[in-house]
Design an enzyme around this catalytic site. Structure first.
Site, PDB file in Angstrom:
ATOM      1  N   LYS A   1       7.823  -1.778  -2.394  1.00  0.00           N
ATOM      2  CA  LYS A   1       7.391  -0.841  -1.351  1.00  0.00           C
ATOM      3  C   LYS A   1       8.588  -0.246  -0.602  1.00  0.00           C
ATOM      4  CE  LYS A   1       5.037   1.253   1.769  1.00  0.00           C
ATOM      5  NZ  LYS A   1       4.169   2.375   1.567  1.00  0.00           N
TER       6      LYS A   1
ATOM      7  N   LEU B   1      -0.546   4.536   0.238  1.00  0.00           N
ATOM      8  CA  LEU B   1      -1.287   5.730   0.663  1.00  0.00           C
ATOM      9  C   LEU B   1      -0.462   6.549   1.654  1.00  0.00           C
ATOM     10  CD1 LEU B   1      -2.406   5.327   3.805  1.00  0.00           C
ATOM     11  CD2 LEU B   1      -4.056   3.857   2.680  1.00  0.00           C
TER      12      LEU B   1
ATOM     13  N   LEU C   1      10.802  17.717  -2.417  1.00  0.00           N
ATOM     14  CA  LEU C   1      11.955  18.620  -2.397  1.00  0.00           C
ATOM     15  C   LEU C   1      11.684  19.822  -1.484  1.00  0.00           C
ATOM     16  CD1 LEU C   1      13.258  18.730  -6.103  1.00  0.00           C
ATOM     17  CD2 LEU C   1      14.209  17.492  -4.153  1.00  0.00           C
TER      18      LEU C   1
ATOM     19  N   GLU D   1       0.846  -1.196   0.000  1.00  0.00           N
ATOM     20  CA  GLU D   1       0.000   0.000   0.000  1.00  0.00           C
ATOM     21  C   GLU D   1       0.885   1.252   0.000  1.00  0.00           C
ATOM     22  OE1 GLU D   1      -3.315   0.434  -0.385  1.00  0.00           O
ATOM     23  OE2 GLU D   1      -2.527   2.456  -0.516  1.00  0.00           O
TER      24      GLU D   1
ATOM     25  N   CYS E   1       6.174   5.426   8.496  1.00  0.00           N
ATOM     26  CA  CYS E   1       6.723   4.623   7.402  1.00  0.00           C
ATOM     27  C   CYS E   1       8.198   4.887   7.093  1.00  0.00           C
ATOM     28  CB  CYS E   1       5.893   4.835   6.144  1.00  0.00           C
ATOM     29  SG  CYS E   1       4.255   4.101   6.307  1.00  0.00           S
TER      30      CYS E   1
ATOM     31  N   ALA F   1      12.447  21.364   1.924  1.00  0.00           N
ATOM     32  CA  ALA F   1      13.344  21.212   3.076  1.00  0.00           C
ATOM     33  C   ALA F   1      12.549  21.366   4.366  1.00  0.00           C
ATOM     34  CB  ALA F   1      14.439  22.269   3.006  1.00  0.00           C
ATOM     35  N   GLY F   2      12.956  20.676   5.390  1.00  0.00           N
ATOM     36  CA  GLY F   2      12.230  20.734   6.661  1.00  0.00           C
ATOM     37  C   GLY F   2      13.067  20.180   7.798  1.00  0.00           C
TER      38      GLY F   2
HETATM   39  P1  NAD Z   1      -1.540   0.682  12.637  1.00  0.00           P
HETATM   40  O1  NAD Z   1      -0.641   0.495  13.792  1.00  0.00           O
HETATM   41  O2  NAD Z   1      -2.272   1.973  12.477  1.00  0.00           O
HETATM   42  O3  NAD Z   1      -2.613  -0.484  12.591  1.00  0.00           O
HETATM   43  C1  NAD Z   1      -2.306  -1.833  12.766  1.00  0.00           C
HETATM   44  C2  NAD Z   1      -3.497  -2.485  13.440  1.00  0.00           C
HETATM   45  O4  NAD Z   1      -3.289  -3.884  13.482  1.00  0.00           O
HETATM   46  C3  NAD Z   1      -3.702  -2.043  14.885  1.00  0.00           C
HETATM   47  O5  NAD Z   1      -5.010  -1.537  15.035  1.00  0.00           O
HETATM   48  C4  NAD Z   1      -3.488  -3.309  15.712  1.00  0.00           C
HETATM   49  O6  NAD Z   1      -4.322  -3.372  16.848  1.00  0.00           O
HETATM   50  C5  NAD Z   1      -3.865  -4.361  14.685  1.00  0.00           C
HETATM   51  N1  NAD Z   1      -3.319  -5.687  14.988  1.00  0.00           N
HETATM   52  C6  NAD Z   1      -2.069  -6.021  15.360  1.00  0.00           C
HETATM   53  N2  NAD Z   1      -1.974  -7.358  15.534  1.00  0.00           N
HETATM   54  C7  NAD Z   1      -3.182  -7.876  15.253  1.00  0.00           C
HETATM   55  C8  NAD Z   1      -3.720  -9.192  15.241  1.00  0.00           C
HETATM   56  N3  NAD Z   1      -2.943 -10.236  15.539  1.00  0.00           N
HETATM   57  N4  NAD Z   1      -5.006  -9.366  14.898  1.00  0.00           N
HETATM   58  C9  NAD Z   1      -5.764  -8.299  14.589  1.00  0.00           C
HETATM   59  N5  NAD Z   1      -5.341  -7.035  14.581  1.00  0.00           N
HETATM   60  C10 NAD Z   1      -4.059  -6.823  14.905  1.00  0.00           C
HETATM   61  O7  NAD Z   1      -0.638   0.402  11.355  1.00  0.00           O
HETATM   62  P2  NAD Z   1      -0.788   1.075   9.913  1.00  0.00           P
HETATM   63  O8  NAD Z   1      -0.209   2.431   9.939  1.00  0.00           O
HETATM   64  O9  NAD Z   1      -2.159   0.869   9.394  1.00  0.00           O
HETATM   65  O10 NAD Z   1       0.233   0.164   9.094  1.00  0.00           O
HETATM   66  C11 NAD Z   1      -0.073  -1.174   8.784  1.00  0.00           C
HETATM   67  C12 NAD Z   1       0.931  -1.647   7.762  1.00  0.00           C
HETATM   68  O11 NAD Z   1       0.797  -0.895   6.557  1.00  0.00           O
HETATM   69  C13 NAD Z   1       2.388  -1.457   8.197  1.00  0.00           C
HETATM   70  O12 NAD Z   1       3.151  -2.507   7.690  1.00  0.00           O
HETATM   71  C14 NAD Z   1       2.778  -0.162   7.522  1.00  0.00           C
HETATM   72  O13 NAD Z   1       4.154  -0.093   7.281  1.00  0.00           O
HETATM   73  C15 NAD Z   1       2.018  -0.238   6.227  1.00  0.00           C
HETATM   74  N6  NAD Z   1       1.691   1.058   5.635  1.00  0.00           N
HETATM   75  C16 NAD Z   1       1.313   2.101   6.421  1.00  0.00           C
HETATM   76  C17 NAD Z   1       0.988   3.326   5.816  1.00  0.00           C
HETATM   77  C18 NAD Z   1       0.568   4.521   6.661  1.00  0.00           C
HETATM   78  O14 NAD Z   1       0.517   5.640   6.140  1.00  0.00           O
HETATM   79  N7  NAD Z   1       0.265   4.374   7.928  1.00  0.00           N
HETATM   80  C19 NAD Z   1       1.051   3.477   4.430  1.00  0.00           C
HETATM   81  C20 NAD Z   1       1.401   2.380   3.666  1.00  0.00           C
HETATM   82  C21 NAD Z   1       1.723   1.169   4.276  1.00  0.00           C
END
Ligand code: NAD
Length: 484
Positions: A206, A153, A252, A151, A262, A254-255
């Site tokens: 990714k 997003l 690009l 993903e 992520c 700066a911050g």
């Molecule tokens: P998050 O921490 O917001 O959500 C993860 C959820 O999984 C939590 O609500 C947690 O309670 C639940 N969980 C954990 N173990 C579980 C289990 N055994 N059974 C059921 N639920 C369980 O994480 P996120 O930000 O949504 O990220 C999830 C994944 O997506 C990560 O690998 C992240 O790197 C990736 N990702 C995140 C984003 C972002 O912007 N946040 C974007 C792209 C990809």
């Protein structure tokens, strides 16, 4: 299609709500009972523009529901998406896959024939293979497939990104890919590019993408540092660079360094993965280190802007989240900044439009209800996050309530001319007049102008060690000169 999403965090909730909006029947599952209770009350556990509307609409339509019962929800699903977190393991920085594998073990008994397990969490190469092994071990007769569908997003623009992605990456065997493409049908019809790959390539795309974007940010941040020393302006430099179609204008700005859930963790995980296979990624290692240093260096910039030590000074921070339009505080630069300010025994007041209630916000700062409240009695005001409302501050009002009207703009929202006219002493990141510390001065001299005598550094004019040339450039570029 019947879809079960396991992990109802940022990615799981947004994916679930959008899939439901496309007409699928979605159950979002989470192990966190409180989170599911919040959702079942019709509230949201996160702040994300547009998410409330789309969630409410689909819950009402009966296409979106929330549950803690993983077995019941996975039973009979055509596809199970795993969207649990993959944070760094505290011991070594590798991605912690325990939640992904726990879900694989837990769903195995409930899966129906023909199901596709889709790994949407960001995971190291080989994770899909291990999930497949774990399920096969428990259900040797089960006909199923595991695929990668990373993903991309962004928090703060998640719905838009999910519904209008640059591409969809699907890694796996053909029939699994076809099932997933069917789920994304509205986007496929809309001619969104679909990249079919092997599972391993899908997993790596990714990490490679995030590390590349992080590199772009770290790079422009270092360019900003040079700009401050040589009398150039990073906004002009970035504009000139970004018009080159091979470079592009995005990432690009700066911050104060990248944060969020992520980039820091994904660069670290990629480094660790690369180390494991003896293909070290030196560039990514430098990016990670440079970014950590940068976050800490911001305190020195505040002190330089103030022109005095920070002890006992009041610093007002505008913005705490790692970027605007999200309440996500994970790895936000403000956290290192606040820790550094506390070390210097400065008093911190802060305003953020949504983050004040977040657990990650340090308790020993004063959270205020408006920028003006935060600025009250402050010695310096620091723009940390580029929330839209900070672009249109009532500057005269701010100036009146501050003890001394000094602004350090870490996001480049204002211009020196207009701020100086109002009476602010204004410093912008990457602009000529901001030189962080006097100690950094000797490094500002161009090598050709240096002579080494008896091990000491001297200038060709034989006068002082101070970078006079630099100071001249800085002074010429802006009416505001750096405090000594
Ligand atoms: P998050 O921490 O917001 O959500 C993860 C959820 O999984 C939590 O609500 C947690 O309670 C639940 N969980 C954990 N173990 C579980 C289990 N055994 N059974 C059921 N639920 C369980 O994480 P996120 O930000 O949504 O990220 C999830 C994944 O997506 C990560 O690998 C992240 O790197 C990736 N990702 C995140 C984003 C972002 O912007 N946040 C974007 C792209 C990809």
């Amino acid at each position: 299609m019947r879809i079960c999403i396991v992990g109802t965090g940022y990615v799981g909730l947004v994916s679930g709500a959008c899939f439901a909006d496309w007409g699928h029947h979605v159950t979002c599952v989470d192990a966190d009972c409180d989170k599911i209770a919040i959702l079942n009350r019709g509230e949201l556990p996160i702040y994300e523009p547009g998410l409330a509307e789309i969630t409410e609409k689909n819950v009402k339509a009966g296409t979106l529901s929330f549950s803690t019962d993983l077995t019941a929800s996975a039973w009979n699903a055509d596809a199970v998406f795993i969207t649990v977190g993959t944070p760094p393991r505290p011991a070594d920085g590798h991605a912690d896959l325990s939640s992904v594998y726990a879900v694989a073990r837990e769903i195995a008994p409930a899966l129906s024939h023909g199901v596709v397990i889709v790994i949407k969490s960001t995971v190291p190469v080989g994770t899909c293979d291990e999930v497949e092994r774990l399920i096969s071990e428990r259900r040797p007769q089960l006909d199923f497939q595991v695929a990668s569908n990373p993903e991309f997003l962004r928090a703060g623009a998640a719905i838009r990104d999910f519904k209008k992605p640059d591409r969809i990456v699907i890694g796996g065997e053909r029939c699994a890919c076809e099932r997933i493409a069917e789920i994304y049908r509205p986007l496929v019809l809309d001619r969104t590019p679909v990249v079919y790959t092997s599972r391993r390539s899908g997993e790596l795309i990714k990490y490679a993408s995030n590390a590349f974007l992080a590199t772009k940010i770290a790079y422009i941040n270092e360019v900003a540092d040079i700009c401050e020393r040589v009398g150039a302006d990073v906004q002009e430099v970035a504009h000139g660079m970004g018009l080159d179609s091979r470079i592009g204008p995005k990432f690009l700005n700066a911050g104060p360094g990248f944060g969020g859930s992520c980039f820091p963790k994904d660069t670290l995980a990629l480094m660790k993965m690369a180390e494991d296979v003896d293909a070290p990624m030196r560039i990514v290692e430098s990016v990670f280190t440079a970014n950590e240093r940068r976050k800490r260096a911001m305190v020195r910039k505040i002190s330089a802007a103030l022109g005095t030590p920070l002890l006992g000074k009041t610093v007002a921070l505008l913005g705490l989240t790692f970027k605007p339009d999200t309440d996500d505080m994970r790895e936000a630069p403000s956290i290192s900044l606040i820790a550094g300010l506390r070390d210097m025994r400065a008093l911190v007041r802060a305003y953020d439009p949504v983050a004040a209630d977040q657990k990650a916000v340090p308790r020993d700062i004063t959270c205020c209800v408006s920028p003006y409240e935060a600025a009250k009695g402050a010695d310096v005001l620091v723009v940390v996050t580029e929330w839209e409302e900070f672009r249109n501050l009532e500057l005269k009002r701010l100036k009146e309530v501050m003890r001394s009207p000094i602004m350090l703009d870490l996001r480049g929202l204002y211009s020196a001319d207009s701020m100086n006219r109002i009476g602010f002493r204004y410093y912008r990141i990457g602009a000529p007049q901001l030189v962080p510390t006097a100690r950094a001065a000797p490094r500002q001299i161009a090598p050709s102008r240096r002579l080494h005598m008896n091990g000491a550094e001297k200038h060709t004019n034989g006068s002082a060690r101070k970078p006079k040339r630099q100071r001249r450039i800085a002074a010429a570029a802006s009416p505001t000169t750096l405090p000594a």
